[in-house]
Design an enzyme around this catalytic site. Structure first.
Site, short mmCIF file in Angstrom:
data_model
loop_
_atom_site.label_atom_id
_atom_site.label_comp_id
_atom_site.label_asym_id
_atom_site.label_seq_id
_atom_site.Cartn_x
_atom_site.Cartn_y
_atom_site.Cartn_z
N ARG A 1 -2.17 6.12 -0.78
CA ARG A 1 -2.51 7.19 0.05
C ARG A 1 -1.59 8.26 -0.46
NH1 ARG A 1 -6.01 3.46 0.61
NH2 ARG A 1 -6.11 2.61 2.62
N TYR B 1 -5.60 1.66 -3.03
CA TYR B 1 -4.64 1.37 -1.94
C TYR B 1 -3.45 2.60 -1.86
CZ TYR B 1 -5.99 -3.59 -2.06
OH TYR B 1 -6.76 -4.74 -1.76
N MET C 1 0.86 -1.13 0.05
CA MET C 1 0.07 0.03 0.05
C MET C 1 0.87 1.36 0.10
SD MET C 1 -3.32 0.40 2.37
CE MET C 1 -2.87 -0.39 3.59
N PRO C 2 0.97 1.96 -1.21
CA PRO C 2 1.85 2.97 -1.39
C PRO C 2 1.39 4.29 -0.50
CG PRO C 2 1.42 2.29 -3.59
CD PRO C 2 0.56 1.60 -2.53
N GLN C 3 2.31 5.04 0.26
CA GLN C 3 1.80 6.31 1.07
C GLN C 3 2.79 7.30 0.61
OE1 GLN C 3 0.19 6.27 5.01
NE2 GLN C 3 1.29 7.95 5.68
#
Length: 70
Positions: A40, A38, A1-3
């Protein structure tokens, strides 16, 4: 999940912030194998009085630039 966390000095319009979030989201989607939901993107705005470079705040830099203009 990239943030992705982005820190900016305050002063941009809500539209500019939204455009930035959109473009960053699109870049991550293009380059990382993940689902759109996914990703953010968080934008932190910092008051110009709370951001200094070389011991000079952005507010002080703004004032100095205003004094230089005719």
């Amino acid at each position: 999940m990239p943030q992705v966390a982005i820190t900016l000095a305050e002063g941009r319009t809500p539209e500019q912030i939204r455009d930035l979030m959109h473009e960053v989201h699109a870049a991550v989607l293009r380059t990382v194998n993940t689902r759109p939901e996914y990703i953010r993107v968080v934008v932190h705005e910092v008051p110009r009085t709370h951001w200094a470079t070389g011991d000079v705040t952005l507010t002080e830099m703004d004032a100095a630039a205003d004094e230089e203009q005719p």
